[in-house]
Write an enzyme that holds these catalytic residues in place. Structure first.
Site, PDB file in Angstrom:
ATOM      1  N   PRO A 227       0.954  -0.557  -0.353  1.00  0.00           N
ATOM      2  CA  PRO A 227       0.415  -0.250  -0.068  1.00  0.00           C
ATOM      3  C   PRO A 227       0.797   1.114  -0.075  1.00  0.00           C
ATOM      4  O   PRO A 227       1.511   1.383   1.051  1.00  0.00           O
ATOM      5  CB  PRO A 227      -0.751   0.243   1.375  1.00  0.00           C
ATOM      6  CG  PRO A 227      -0.308  -1.448   2.221  1.00  0.00           C
ATOM      7  CD  PRO A 227       1.574  -2.221   1.195  1.00  0.00           C
ATOM      8  N   ASP A 396       6.239   2.849   1.281  1.00  0.00           N
ATOM      9  CA  ASP A 396       5.275   1.308   1.828  1.00  0.00           C
ATOM     10  C   ASP A 396       4.416   2.041   2.964  1.00  0.00           C
ATOM     11  O   ASP A 396       4.512   2.109   4.159  1.00  0.00           O
ATOM     12  CB  ASP A 396       6.466   0.434   2.010  1.00  0.00           C
ATOM     13  CG  ASP A 396       4.931  -0.934   2.453  1.00  0.00           C
ATOM     14  OD1 ASP A 396       4.007  -0.836   3.412  1.00  0.00           O
ATOM     15  OD2 ASP A 396       5.949  -2.138   2.477  1.00  0.00           O
ATOM     16  N   HIS A 397       3.286   2.334   3.140  1.00  0.00           N
ATOM     17  CA  HIS A 397       2.609   2.868   3.960  1.00  0.00           C
ATOM     18  C   HIS A 397       2.294   1.641   5.018  1.00  0.00           C
ATOM     19  O   HIS A 397       1.752   2.576   6.592  1.00  0.00           O
ATOM     20  CB  HIS A 397       1.539   3.562   4.329  1.00  0.00           C
ATOM     21  CG  HIS A 397       0.385   4.844   4.450  1.00  0.00           C
ATOM     22  ND1 HIS A 397       0.757   4.883   5.370  1.00  0.00           N
ATOM     23  CD2 HIS A 397      -0.776   5.286   4.272  1.00  0.00           C
ATOM     24  CE1 HIS A 397       0.302   5.716   6.603  1.00  0.00           C
ATOM     25  NE2 HIS A 397      -0.603   6.400   5.135  1.00  0.00           N
ATOM     26  N   ARG A 398       2.705   1.022   5.466  1.00  0.00           N
ATOM     27  CA  ARG A 398       2.615  -0.201   6.422  1.00  0.00           C
ATOM     28  C   ARG A 398       3.782   0.105   7.104  1.00  0.00           C
ATOM     29  O   ARG A 398       3.549  -0.296   8.487  1.00  0.00           O
ATOM     30  CB  ARG A 398       2.466  -1.892   6.272  1.00  0.00           C
ATOM     31  CG  ARG A 398       1.518  -1.978   4.983  1.00  0.00           C
ATOM     32  CD  ARG A 398       1.518  -3.490   4.597  1.00  0.00           C
ATOM     33  NE  ARG A 398       2.698  -3.489   3.754  1.00  0.00           N
ATOM     34  CZ  ARG A 398       3.601  -4.669   2.516  1.00  0.00           C
ATOM     35  NH1 ARG A 398       3.039  -5.584   2.941  1.00  0.00           N
ATOM     36  NH2 ARG A 398       4.337  -4.207   1.723  1.00  0.00           N
ATOM     37  N   ILE A 400       5.578   3.085   7.283  1.00  0.00           N
ATOM     38  CA  ILE A 400       6.757   4.542   7.624  1.00  0.00           C
ATOM     39  C   ILE A 400       5.021   5.287   7.592  1.00  0.00           C
ATOM     40  O   ILE A 400       4.404   4.827   6.634  1.00  0.00           O
ATOM     41  CB  ILE A 400       6.878   4.264   5.689  1.00  0.00           C
ATOM     42  CG1 ILE A 400       8.339   4.382   6.581  1.00  0.00           C
ATOM     43  CG2 ILE A 400       7.382   6.887   6.198  1.00  0.00           C
ATOM     44  CD1 ILE A 400       9.593   4.140   5.132  1.00  0.00           C
TER      45      ILE A 400
END
Ligand code: CAO
Length: 424
Positions: A227, A396-398, A400
């Site tokens: 994501p 990567d929003h998981r 950061i």
């Protein structure tokens, strides 16, 4: 009086009766399914080898056959096959697995009520679209029941049984293929429909080379698994450009960005990490390696320049040039492209104002550079011309958070705006 006989199944094959599809008094046609047998390797339906009325059944669920055994007695019938089915007292009432196709609304409702995408819901969406064909398929009641349970449209399944008859294993294989091809990532992505483009005009086919195929696979994996968010920024590189122009040996902006990026990775170690296989922890890296996307005649390659934090800008420039040259000549080894902390994609030599680079997993971030342009910038009460370099940081929003990415980007801005900060 005639008999229904179990067909030959080959030596040493024993099959068990798991379902009886006929009853005494039924009028049956030639090829009508009568029994479902299950062997170690497959499930088969036994078609009637004679038409007539069943006078006596000599079979029960659990019986085992090897082929050649009699399982029913028949008397001749004068009724037409259709009438025979219509007049059969038990056909529609006693068997839940009737040959009627599932009404489309019922399948649609099942799709809507499923809250989590699963193999069956994904497959069911195509079931609704193609449902009008499903009554034309050649499959027995048990197979139809299985297909309904799994949400499979039998019209989409290729039968490998006698005369193209669909068997249970065909349905299982169909589901397996859909699972592997369309929803490998576990998020339920349906396949893009295959289209015959020649119906719209003349076309030609061009195969993808190995590099482009590998890129296509890597990009699909990245886009399905990560994501991602892209943070845009701009940095004033007017002073850096003046310094660059003063140097005898010209260094492009890229090695400066690599050096500044290396310092940011030390300042923000989560950018220099990878999610572990379980997704419940991070592998923190203590080396600082940057992969740089290189445009080659055969496609995109990403050689990795290592230990950037221990190298000066001249060394970085030299190593980048060497690796980019090797990439263009097709001489990079696999090792040259492994072990990156983060990637850099520079399109600044070509143009563009911004883009959204795709994170290259297991890395968790990638920086994109677009073309630096002179722009009017408001400074001390007046517009002044400044050379502004656009930055596009995808992450990567998981791993950061947005605020962390904005801080990372602002730190990069500070280093490039005044490279003296890199010495602090
Ligand atoms: N803004 C303005 N000018 C820029 C610039 C920028 N952001 N980046 C580079 N330039 C200039 C360089 O300074 C150079 O100009 P001079 O010759 O006047 O000094 C010129 O553009 C050509 O640069 P370059 O792209 O050949 O070299 P580089 O060191 O800047 O980049 C490399 C090296 C390997 C990144 C580059 O050759 C390359 O392959 N770029 C494409 C990468 C790519 O395809 N990315 C997409 C990946 S995702 O699909």
């Amino acid at each position: 009086m005639t008999q229904l006989i179990i067909p030959e199944m080959g030596s040493n094959t024993q099959a068990e009766v798991i379902e009886i599809l006929i009853a005494e008094g039924d009028q049956i046609d030639v090829d009508q399914s009568t029994l479902v047998l299950e062997s170690e390797k497959s499930t088969i339906e036994v078609p009637a080898n004679q038409a007539g009325i069943i006078t006596q059944l000599v079979v029960k669920v659990g019986d085992k056959f090897t082929g050649g055994e009699v399982y029913a007695e028949l008397s001749a019938s004068s009724a037409s096959p259709k009438e025979a089915v219509k007049n059969s007292p038990k056909e529609s009432s006693s068997k839940p697995e009737s040959r009627q196709p599932e009404p489309p609304q019922q399948i649609a409702a099942a799709v809507q009520t499923a809250s989590v995408p699963s193999a069956s819901t994904v497959i069911s969406s195509s079931t609704v679209l193609a449902n009008k064909k499903s009554d034309e398929v050649y499959a027995g009641p048990a197979v139809r029941l299985l297909a309904r349970e799994l949400g499979v449209n039998l019209a989409d399944v290729q039968g490998r049984g006698l005369k193209g008859r669909i068997q249970k294993e065909d349905v299982h294989n169909f589901v397996k293929q859909r699972m592997q091809g369309g929803i490998a990532s576990g998020v339920g992505i349906p396949q893009v429909a295959e289209i015959d483009f020649s119906q719209f005009g003349s076309v030609r086919h061009e195969p993808l080379n190995n590099i482009k195929r590998a890129t296509a696979k890597a990009m699909t994996i990245a886009n399905l698994n990560v994501p991602q968010v892209t943070q845009f920024d701009e940095v004033d590189i007017t002073d850096l450009e003046a310094f660059r122009q003063q140097q005898e040996t010209k260094t492009s902006i890229v090695p400066f960005v690599m050096k500044a990026l290396a310092q940011c990775l030390l300042d923000y170690p989560r950018f220099n990490s990878s999610l572990n296989a379980q997704g419940d922890g991070l592998v923190m890296k203590e080396y600082v390696n940057i992969g740089v996307a290189v445009d080659t005649p055969k496609g995109l390659l990403v050689p990795v320049v290592r230990n950037i934090n221990q190298k000066n800008i001249t060394q970085i420039r030299q190593e980048l040039q060497d690796k980019a040259e090797l990439a263009r000549q097709g001489k990079l080894s696999l090792v040259d492209m492994q072990g990156g902390s983060m990637s850099l994609s520079s399109l600044g030599g070509i143009g563009g104002t911004a883009f959204t680079p795709i994170v290259n997993p297991p890395e968790v971030a990638i920086l994109g550079l677009s073309k630096a342009r002179m722009q009017p910038v408001w400074q001390n009460g007046a517009f002044v011309p400044r050379l502004m370099l656009p930055l596009s940081l995808s992450y990567d929003h998981r791993v950061i958070d947005g605020a962390e990415a904005a801080r990372f980007s602002q730190t990069l801005v500070r280093y490039l705006q005044d490279v003296r900060y890199l010495l602090m």
